[in-house]
Write a protein that holds these residues in place. Structure first.
Motif: not given
Length: 186
Positions: A1, A3-6, A107-109, A111
């Protein structure tokens, strides 16, 4: 996974990810695959676009397989160029494609596992060879032709003549007159 939040959702924002992951299970085809526990090198660029996150980059991993001609085990590697769009929820891309046609940002992730499994499965050869000039196995005795003596071959009694040879008491062993030469001519 991943994370795409940043990364954010502003089109044009980008970040790179270099990661070595372990294959959680065997990835590939019946005769060749990335083995469970093997290292997979990922060099990725994540770029926010209006419809989602565009993932581009490369994948490299060692593979193990069995030659489809001679059945000997061999090892190789797979190097892939990757490009895939992971759609945002409720984006036009998600709304206009059927289920399973596009990967999603959830959820901003992201996979990557299903994407990697699909990409590797499509890239690996369906009939892998230990070498381009693999000769395979002898169709009569099964010996690997790469290790067989020079001129390896068999005299085969043509089955169409076997009954006639037995009726007249001719030796049922191979004979130049009763040998099928069609295979030699090809």
């Amino acid at each position: 996974m991943l994370d795409t939040i940043s990364l954010g959702r502003r089109p044009g924002s980008m970040r790179t990810v270099e990661r070595v992951v372990t294959a959680p299970a065997r990835i590939g085809l019946e005769l060749i695959a990335i083995e469970e526990g093997a290292e997979i090198e990922l060099d990725l660029r994540l770029e926010a676009v209006s419809e989602g996150v565009l993932v581009t980059g490369s994948l490299r991993a060692d593979t193990a397989g069995e030659c489809s001609r001679c059945l000997e085990p061999f090892s190789d590697s797979v190097d892939l160029a990757l490009t895939e769009l992971f759609a945002y929820p409720d984006s036009a891309t998600e709304e206009t494609t059927e289920e399973g046609e596009v990967y999603h940002v959830e959820d901003d992730k992201i996979d990557l596992e299903p994407f990697i499994i699909d990409a590797v499965g499509l890239a690996l050869p369906f009939r892998p060879l230990c070498s381009d000039d693999c000769q395979g196995l002898c169709s009569e005795c099964g010996v690997r032709l790469a290790i067989a003596e020079s001129g390896h071959g068999h005299d085969i009694l043509d089955p169409r003549w076997a009954g006639l040879a037995a009726k007249f008491g001719v030796d049922s062993g191979p004979s130049k007159n009763l040998v099928n030469t069609e295979a030699e001519e090809k």
